[in-house]
Design an enzyme around this catalytic site. Structure first.
Site: not given
Ligand code: NAD
Length: 473
Positions: A13, A17-18, A86, A178-179, A240, A340
C-alpha cells in the site's frame, strides 16, 4: 546512543494515503536519528507501475516539511525500492522475494524483515498466506507484521481475520497498531497518575466521573466508501476511545501488575457489557446536518439518502472493578464538530493540589491532541484555571510523533504499546451488542446535529449529574 537497526521493511500500500502522510515522514525522522541508517531498505509495493526514481520523488514530497537538507533526504530515499505488485498475484511474491534477498545482501540486514500492511484489511489474510507459501518468511533474522484498524467489523470477523494472519505470523510477531497508544500524552499517563496526590485519588474514592472526548471538525472527506457501514462507533470508539479508557483505568499499583499491555486488557475486560436497556438509555448516535456552510452527511458524495450510518456517538461505560465501582465513564466522538480535540476530563470529589505551586482544582483535563498538555480548574470557577505545557510537565522531554514511536518500538520488538488479540476481542465484545441493537432499532433514533456544534442535544441527557459535559467548548 540507540542501536542502529538492520532490517528490510516491506510496505504494502505504498502509494496510499497512510504511507504518504504518516509512514514516510516517520521513517525519515527515524533516519535522522540514525535508528535506521546504513543497513536498511524499504520495498514499497502497490498496483501502480512506478519506477524507483518516481517512488523516491514521492517520498521526498512526503518528507518536505521534515528537512531542507537535500543531501540528507537523497541519502534516505536511496534506500527505497518500488515493486509493482498485485497482492492477489502469486508470481509477484516470487519477484518480491528475489528483490528482498538481493537487498539483504546489499545492505546486510541480518535477515530481519518487517512487513507493514498499509492497505484494506480484506487483503491481510491473503498477503500473509502468500508470504508464507512463497517462502518470504523463511528468514534468518526476525519477521514481524504491523497492521492497523479496522481489525474486523465485529468479534466474529476479527477472530476470522486473526486466524488468517496466524497462518503465517505468531501472536508475538504481530504488532497491532492503535496510534493513540503511541501518542505522547498516553505514554505519559503512568507518570502523571503516579504524582502522589493523583495516585492516592485515582479510584472511585477520589474520582466522580471520567469523560473522553474525541471531536473532529472535518467531515468524511470523500471517504464514504470506508465510512458508510462503519460509522463513528466502529471508527473511533472500538479502538481509540477504548484504548484511552483502558489506559486511564489501568492502575499503576496492581499486585499482579504486568506490562501496560496486560493492564489495559484487564481494564477492558472489567467494563460491563451493556444490555439492551442500558444501550437504550446510555448510548446515543447522531448524523451531521447542515451548518457552517457545509453539506449535510446525507448529501456527501457516495452516501445514500437513507443512510443510517452515525457520524456521532456518545455513551457511558462502567467498570466492575472494585477500584472503579460506580464511576461513570462517558465518551463521545463526532465528525464536523465545533472543534478538533482528543481529551480526557476528570472530575474529582474534592479539590486537590496536584503539583506544587498550582491552585487546587477538581477538574483535571488531559489534552492528548492537538498540543499535549494538562489543564486544571475548579468546576464553574474559570478564574481558578491553570495550564501546564508539555515541556514543563516532562522537564523538557522531546515530543515524538506516534507512528515514529510505534515503528521504532516494533523494530526493537517492544510490544507494550500494541494491541493484543485478547484486548482486541474485548473491545468487540463491548461494541457488538450496541451495533446489533442499532441495526434492528425501529423507529430509528438518529438525530441530526448542526455541523459546527458539539453534537445532538440528546447526548447531553445521558449525563445524569448537574455539571453536564465537563468540556463544553
Ligand atoms: P488508500 O486507499 O489510500 O491506499 C491503499 C493502498 O493499497 C494503495 O497503495 C493501493 O494501491 C493499494 N492496493 C489496493 N488494492 C491493491 C491490490 N490488489 N494489490 C496491491 N495493492 C493494492 O488507504 P490508506 O488510507 O492509506 O489506508 C491504508 C490502511 O490503513 C487501511 O487499513 C486504513 O483503514 C488504515 N488507516 C489509514 C489511516 C489514514 O490516515 N489514511 C489512518 C488509520 C488507519
Amino acid at each position: 546512543m540507540k542501536n542502529e537497526q538492520h532490517v528490510i521493511i516491506t510496505l504494502f500500500g505504498a502509494t496510499g494515503d497512510l504511507a504518504h502522510r504518516k509512514l514516510f515522514p516517520a521513517l525519515f525522522r527515524l533516519f535522522k536519528e540514525h535508528i535506521i541508517d546504513e543497513h536498511f531498505a524499504v520495498i514499497g509495493t502497490a498496483r501502480r507501475s512506478w519506477s524507483d526514481e518516481y517512488f523516491r520523488e514521492k517520498i521526498k514530497e512526503a518528507c518536505l516539511e521534515e528537512s531542507e537538507d537535500s543531501e540528507d533526504i537523497n541519502r534516505f530515499t536511496s534506500h527505497f525500492y518500488y515493486l509493482s505488485h498485485d497482492v492477489t498475484n502469486t508470481a509477484h511474491y516470487v519477484a518480491l522475494n528475489n528483490l528482498a534477498n538481493s537487498l539483504e545482501e546489499k545492505y546486510s540486514t541480518h535477515g530481519n524483515r518487517l512487513y507493514y500492511m498499509a492497505m484494506a484489511p480484506q487483503f491481510f489474510g491473503l498477503i500473509a498466506t502468500h508470504l508464507n507459501e512463497e517462502n518470504l518468511l523463511n528468514v534468518s533474522g526476525y519477521k514481524r507484521l504491523l497492521i492497523e484498524k479496522p481489525l474486523g467489523r465485529d468479534l466474529e470477523s476479527a477472530i476470522q481475520l486473526d486466524k488468517e494472519i496466524k497462518n503465517a505470523f505468531k501472536e508475538e510477531q504481530i504488532f497491532r497498531i492503535d496510534h493513540y497508544l503511541g501518542k505522547d500524552m498516553i505514554k505519559f499517563l503512568p507518570k502523571l497518575k503516579s504524582l502522589p496526590l493523583l495516585k492516592e485519588n485515582w479510584s472511585y474514592k477520589g474520582i466522580s466521573k471520567i469523560e473522553v472526548t474525541m471531536a473532529e471538525s472535518l467531515g468524511i472527506e470523500h471517504r464514504a466508501g470506508y465510512y458508510e457501514g462503519t460509522g463513528a462507533l466502529r471508527d473511533m470508539i472500538q479502538n481509540h476511545a477504548l484504548q484511552i479508557i483502558a489506559s486511564i483505568l489501568s492502575p499503576n499499583n496492581r499486585p499482579e501488575s504486568g506490562s501496560q499491555q496486560t493492564l489495559r486488557s484487564i481494564s477492558l475486560s472489567e467494563l460491563f457489557i451493556p444490555n439492551t436497556d442500558q444501550i437504550k438509555q446510555n448510548f446515543i448516535r447522531g448524523q451531521y446536518g447542515e451548518g457552517d456552510g457545509q453539506l449535510p452527511y446525507l448529501s456527501e458524495e457516495g452516501v445514500g439518502n437513507e443512510s443510517r450510518t452515525e457520524t456521532y456517538v456518545a455513551g457511558k461505560f462502567e467498570s466492575q472493578s472494585p477500584t472503579w465501582k460506580g464511576v461513570p465513564i462517558y465518551f463521545r466522538t463526532g465528525k464536523r464538530m465545533k472543534t478538533k480535540s482528543a481529551r480526557v476530563d476528570i472530575l474529582f470529589k474534592k479539590p486537590l493540589i496536584i503539583l506544587k505551586g498550582l491552585k487546587p482544582i477538581n477538574v483535571l483535563s488531559i489534552i492528548i491532541d492537538p498540543n499535549p498538555h494538562i489543564t486544571g480548574r475548579l468546576l464553574d470557577k474559570e478564574n481558578s484555571r491553570w495550564s501546564v505545557d508539555w515541556r514543563t510537565l516532562t522537564n523538557g522531554e522531546k515530543q515524538i510523533e506516534a507512528y515514529q514511536r510505534l515503528i521504532e518500538e516494533a523494530l526493537n520488538g517492544e510490544k507494550a504499546d500494541f494491541v493484543t488479540i485478547e484486548n482486541l476481542k474485548q473491545t468487540w465484545r463491548l461494541i457488538d451488542p450496541i451495533e446489533s441493537y442499532w441495526e434492528s432499532e425501529e423507529p430509528i433514533n438518529l438525530p441530526t446535529y448542526n455541523s459546527g456544534s458539539m453534537g445532538p442535544e440528546l447526548a447531553n441527557k445521558i449525563i445524569k449529574d448537574d455539571s453536564g459535559w465537563l468540556f463544553k467548548k
